[in-house]
Every structure is written in structure tokens, then in C-alpha cells.
Motif scaffolding. Structure first.
Motif, mmCIF file in Angstrom:
data_model
loop_
_atom_site.group_PDB
_atom_site.id
_atom_site.type_symbol
_atom_site.label_atom_id
_atom_site.label_comp_id
_atom_site.label_asym_id
_atom_site.label_seq_id
_atom_site.Cartn_x
_atom_site.Cartn_y
_atom_site.Cartn_z
ATOM 1 N N THR A 1 -5.083 7.162 -1.742
ATOM 2 C CA THR A 1 -3.592 7.077 -1.029
ATOM 3 C C THR A 1 -3.464 8.316 -0.062
ATOM 4 N N THR A 2 -3.081 7.958 0.979
ATOM 5 C CA THR A 2 -2.918 9.060 1.901
ATOM 6 C C THR A 2 -1.525 9.701 1.913
ATOM 7 N N ILE A 3 -1.717 11.311 1.811
ATOM 8 C CA ILE A 3 -0.551 12.036 1.872
ATOM 9 C C ILE A 3 -0.395 12.755 3.153
ATOM 10 N N TYR A 4 0.492 12.501 3.936
ATOM 11 C CA TYR A 4 0.787 13.148 5.125
ATOM 12 C C TYR A 4 1.278 14.735 5.152
ATOM 13 N N GLN A 5 0.939 15.518 6.014
ATOM 14 C CA GLN A 5 1.193 17.144 5.831
ATOM 15 C C GLN A 5 1.136 17.373 7.229
ATOM 16 N N ASP A 6 1.974 18.482 7.625
ATOM 17 C CA ASP A 6 1.887 19.005 9.018
ATOM 18 C C ASP A 6 1.344 20.620 8.945
ATOM 19 N N ASN A 7 0.766 20.726 7.860
ATOM 20 C CA ASN A 7 0.357 22.425 7.911
ATOM 21 C C ASN A 7 -1.096 22.048 7.702
ATOM 22 N N GLN A 8 -2.031 22.566 8.491
ATOM 23 C CA GLN A 8 -3.507 22.479 8.706
ATOM 24 C C GLN A 8 -3.969 23.336 7.593
ATOM 25 N N PRO A 9 -3.516 24.609 7.606
ATOM 26 C CA PRO A 9 -4.271 25.631 6.516
ATOM 27 C C PRO A 9 -3.955 25.107 5.167
ATOM 28 N N ALA A 10 -3.144 24.297 4.671
ATOM 29 C CA ALA A 10 -2.797 23.915 3.629
ATOM 30 C C ALA A 10 -3.713 22.719 3.072
ATOM 31 N N ILE A 11 -3.900 21.869 4.321
ATOM 32 C CA ILE A 11 -5.196 20.691 4.168
ATOM 33 C C ILE A 11 -6.383 21.513 3.809
ATOM 34 N N LEU B 1 7.505 9.310 -0.950
ATOM 35 C CA LEU B 1 6.712 7.970 -1.367
ATOM 36 C C LEU B 1 6.888 6.752 -0.832
ATOM 37 N N MET B 2 6.044 6.182 0.116
ATOM 38 C CA MET B 2 6.693 5.037 0.873
ATOM 39 C C MET B 2 5.609 3.688 0.692
ATOM 40 N N GLN B 3 6.040 2.784 0.870
ATOM 41 C CA GLN B 3 5.514 1.295 0.543
ATOM 42 C C GLN B 3 6.236 0.460 1.773
ATOM 43 N N ASN B 4 5.449 -0.653 2.160
ATOM 44 C CA ASN B 4 6.083 -1.710 2.819
ATOM 45 C C ASN B 4 7.205 -1.380 3.906
ATOM 46 N N GLY B 5 7.123 -0.196 4.350
ATOM 47 C CA GLY B 5 7.734 0.581 5.490
ATOM 48 C C GLY B 5 8.930 1.443 5.061
ATOM 49 N N ALA B 6 9.146 1.493 3.937
ATOM 50 C CA ALA B 6 10.029 2.336 3.408
ATOM 51 C C ALA B 6 10.030 3.107 2.013
ATOM 52 N N PHE B 7 11.088 3.906 1.889
ATOM 53 C CA PHE B 7 11.233 4.842 0.823
ATOM 54 C C PHE B 7 11.273 3.960 -0.652
ATOM 55 N N VAL B 8 10.407 4.563 -1.518
ATOM 56 C CA VAL B 8 10.189 3.940 -2.800
ATOM 57 C C VAL B 8 10.587 5.028 -3.938
ATOM 58 N N VAL C 1 0.889 -1.238 0.005
ATOM 59 C CA VAL C 1 -0.076 0.019 0.022
ATOM 60 C C VAL C 1 0.736 1.132 -0.127
ATOM 61 N N LEU C 2 0.648 2.232 -0.904
ATOM 62 C CA LEU C 2 1.340 3.472 -1.176
ATOM 63 C C LEU C 2 0.935 4.361 0.076
ATOM 64 N N TYR C 3 1.733 5.331 0.429
ATOM 65 C CA TYR C 3 1.393 6.615 1.263
ATOM 66 C C TYR C 3 2.371 7.528 1.178
ATOM 67 N N SER C 4 2.215 8.651 1.172
ATOM 68 C CA SER C 4 3.299 9.522 1.068
ATOM 69 C C SER C 4 3.523 10.660 2.401
ATOM 70 N N HIS C 5 4.654 11.304 2.567
ATOM 71 C CA HIS C 5 4.912 12.277 3.377
ATOM 72 C C HIS C 5 5.436 13.575 2.365
ATOM 73 N N ALA C 6 4.720 14.833 2.742
ATOM 74 C CA ALA C 6 5.134 15.984 2.087
ATOM 75 C C ALA C 6 5.528 17.199 3.143
ATOM 76 N N ASP C 7 6.426 17.760 2.741
ATOM 77 C CA ASP C 7 6.614 18.910 3.619
ATOM 78 C C ASP C 7 7.434 20.009 2.901
ATOM 79 N N SER C 8 7.159 21.239 3.101
ATOM 80 C CA SER C 8 8.132 22.387 2.448
ATOM 81 C C SER C 8 8.525 23.361 3.718
ATOM 82 N N GLY C 9 9.772 23.793 3.262
ATOM 83 C CA GLY C 9 10.400 25.080 4.171
ATOM 84 C C GLY C 9 10.478 26.251 3.305
ATOM 85 N N PHE C 10 9.409 26.858 3.817
ATOM 86 C CA PHE C 10 9.132 28.573 3.119
ATOM 87 C C PHE C 10 10.116 29.249 3.193
#
Length: 357
Positions: free
Chosen positions: A249-259, A195-202, A175-184
Motif C-alpha cells: 500500500t502506498t503512503i504518500y509523503q513530502d519529506n524526502q529525508p524521511a523516506i 487513509l483513502m479508498q475509491n477517491g475519498a477518505f475512509v 485499493v487502499l492508499y495513504s497520505h501522511a504529513d507532520s508539522g514539526f
């Protein structure tokens, strides 16, 4: 010439291809079965424990030998770049005197040596390589020192690469999932998506945005849009291989206004047309059930690894979440892991450790 060719498929198809290819090449082919290396990467499959590991130990041994005159006799480097490292403007802040003093140093060769594994097994070094690559035409002795430190980190941690596991990832198998972040930043913001799968980066990228962002929210939306593009591409590719995804597919993000902007819960204040277009496309991905955005605290957001340089404890924690070793450690499977992988105690109490420093 020597080229690597990795075969995948059913046993019968691989045997057929092997026979026909060997005949076509006049017998001048060496087959390694099972494959233990591919394009300078060492492959370790453990069917009993359900893991697949990719390393480049020999590559780093060769690099250590090649640049030995610039390395101290002993070293133990835990992070590639120190958090307070300053990177000058390549066009305006490097004087002719500084460059002339450093131009005999093999800066380009060293950065090139670092770049290849940064795309395969040393993903955590992508930010360092991206920063250093801006100076391939003009560098300083200090920048060469940063590159040497990055090399020392890679040599120190040569037994840590990427490791995928079976049945340990909470998202499920394959199962694919993703983490996304930006430093303004007022210019071109740094961005990172994994992009992650089976516990690690793909797959993923750590690089500056090609266009200017006018706010933190706009920068985060841009990175989520880039992550969604990656997700869409992989979902199509996997669909062609027979892996159909019924859920977004879930994309994790730490900025609630962006979501909130992407899901239509709040309006985007940016007047920039390219940001508006990206926001619209991201919203389309969400409406089509290709992706969903989910908030995750910065402490756990793996993509934070590619937007800034961290102290060693924080860096190691994020690195081992990204490369898969932390998942195996947390599962306490009994599998032997490299000594420099974060401890189980640190995984459970890590936030307390690094916040105290």
C-alpha cells in the motif's frame, strides 16, 4: 431508547437476520429499506453513476438553530479557521479575567457539536476541533469566536460531505492508499494521516504527537509509522473479508529525508529511543511489502490539510481532494455537485491561484 443498526451482507442473510431480530424484539423494530441515514448521517447511493455520498445536512440545520443567537443573519465562510489565528497556552496565557468574562458562553457544548461530524463527514475540521478541544476547562471569548466561525463554515458547506466513486480512482477499485504529513514544532508536533479508498477518505487522524520529535525528519517518520500502522490494520481487516492485496500500500509523503531514512538510504540522526524504534518498525513494514513510501509534492499532499490552517483557496483544493468531490469534478461525469465544490478550472490551475495570493 432508539439505536441505529446498519445491515450488510447477502440478501438472504439480511432477510434472515431481519426476521429473527424483529421476532426477538417483539415486533418493536422499524426497518428502512434502503437505508437513507445512519447515526445522523444521510446516505445517498447512486448505482447508475457509481457513487456513494455521506452528508449531515439535517445535523447542521439543527446546530444552526441551537446556536442561532451567536450567528450573524448572513454569512459565507470558506475555511473554518483563518491562517493567522493565535491559540494561547491553556495553562499560562489565559487570565482569570478572560475566563470569567467568557465562562457563560456555551464553548464546551459548541465544541462537542463540532467534534462528532469532524469524525464522519467534516474531516477537514479535525485540526480546528483538535485545537479547540484543548480549552474545554478554560476558554476565552476569542476562542469561542473561533468555534463559532468553524460552525459557520460547516453550515455554509453543509451539502459537502464525503463521496466515494467507482472506477475513477487511479489506484484502482477498493485499493487502499495513504497520505501522511507532520508539522514539526519543538514540543509536540502536529500530525495528520488520511487513509483513502475509491477517491475519498475512509479513516485517519489529525492530532498532536504523543511524544516529542527532535527534528522535522523525526516528526515525518513518526507520522509515516502511524500511517503504516493504520494500513496494516486495514489490510488485515480486508483480508478477513476476502480482499487480498498482492502489492504494498502506498503512503504518500513530502519529506524526502524521511523516506530515505525509512528505506535505509540514510541514517537517522535522532538519539531518541522511541524514534529509533518507530523507524525500525516502519522499515519492517516496507521490507514485508505491506507499505511503500512515495514522495509527493506538498502542493498535492492531502494530509497537509491537517497540519496547518490554510487560506481559503488552498484549503478548498485540499478538502475536495480528500472528500472525493474533486475526483468526480475532474472526471467531468456530468453529475450534479454542490456549488461550493472547487471548479474544474481551479483543479487544473489551482497552484497558480493560491501561490499568487
Amino acid at each position: 431508547d432508539v439505536d441505529d443498526l446498519l445491515l450488510t451482507g447477502t440478501k438472504d442473510l439480511k432477510e434472515k437476520f431481519k426476521t429473527e431480530y424483529t421476532k426477538a424484539m417483539g415486533g418493536h423494530v422499524t426497518w428502512e429499506i434502503p437505508a437513507t441515514r445512519f447515526t445522523a448521517c444521510e446516505l445517498k447511493q447512486d448505482l447508475e453513476n457509481g457513487t456513494f455520498e455521506m452528508l449531515q445536512v439535517d445535523y447542521w440545520d439543527a446546530a444552526a438553530k441551537r446556536f442561532s443567537q451567536y450567528l450573524p443573519p448572513k454569512f459565507n465562510v470558506r475555511n473554518p479557521v483563518l491562517p493567522d489565528t493565535k491559540f494561547p497556552d491553556a495553562k499560562t496565557e489565559i487570565t482569570d479575567e478572560e475566563f470569567n468574562r467568557a465562562k457563560s458562553l456555551p464553548f464546551m457544548e459548541l465544541v462537542g457539536t463540532l467534534n462528532y461530524p469532524a469524525q464522519y463527514t467534516k474531516i477537514e475540521c479535525q485540526l480546528a476541533v483538535a485545537k479547540l478541544s484543548k480549552y474545554l476547562q478554560r476558554w476565552t471569548a476569542e476562542l469561542f469566536g473561533v468555534a463559532v466561525r468553524t460552525l459557520m463554515y460547516c453550515i455554509t458547506n453543509k451539502k459537502i460531505g464525503l463521496i466515494w466513486s467507482r472506477d475513477l480512482d487511479k489506484h484502482g477499485v477498493n485499493v487502499l492508499y495513504s497520505h501522511a504529513d507532520s508539522g514539526f514544532s519543538p514540543g509536540h508536533s502536529d500530525g495528520c494521516r488520511y487513509l483513502m479508498q475509491n477517491g475519498a477518505f475512509v479513516s485517519g487522524k489529525t492530532r498532536g504527537h504523543s511524544t516529542i520529535d527532535d527534528s522535522t525528519t523525526a516528526a515525518e517518520v513518526t507520522e509515516c509509522w502511524l500511517a503504516a500502522n493504520d494500513v496494516s490494520t486495514f489490510r488485515q481487516l480486508y483480508g478477513e473479508m476476502g480482499f487480498e492485496y498482492d502489492e504494498p500500500t502506498t503512503i504518500y509523503q513530502d519529506n524526502q529525508p524521511a523516506i530515505a531514512v525509512a528505506t535505509g538510504e540514510r541514517n537517522l540522526t535522532s538519539k531518541m529511543r522511541h524514534v529509533q524504534i518507530r523507524t525500525g518498525k516502519l522499515a519492517e513494514y516496507i521490507m514485508d511489502q505491506e507499505v511503500e513510501l512515495q514522495w509527493l509534492s506538498t502542493v498535492q499532499l492531502i494530509a497537509d490539510l491537517g497540519t496547518k490552517f490554510h487560506p481559503a483557496p488552498r484549503f478548498e483544493f485540499l478538502r475536495d481532494l480528500m472528500n472525493g468531490y474533486a475526483l468526480i469534478r475532474a472526471a467531468n461525469t456530468g453529475r450534479d455537485l454542490p456549488l461550493l465544490v472547487v471548479s474544474l478550472e481551479y483543479l487544473t490551475k489551482g497552484a497558480v491561484y493560491w501561490n499568487a495570493e
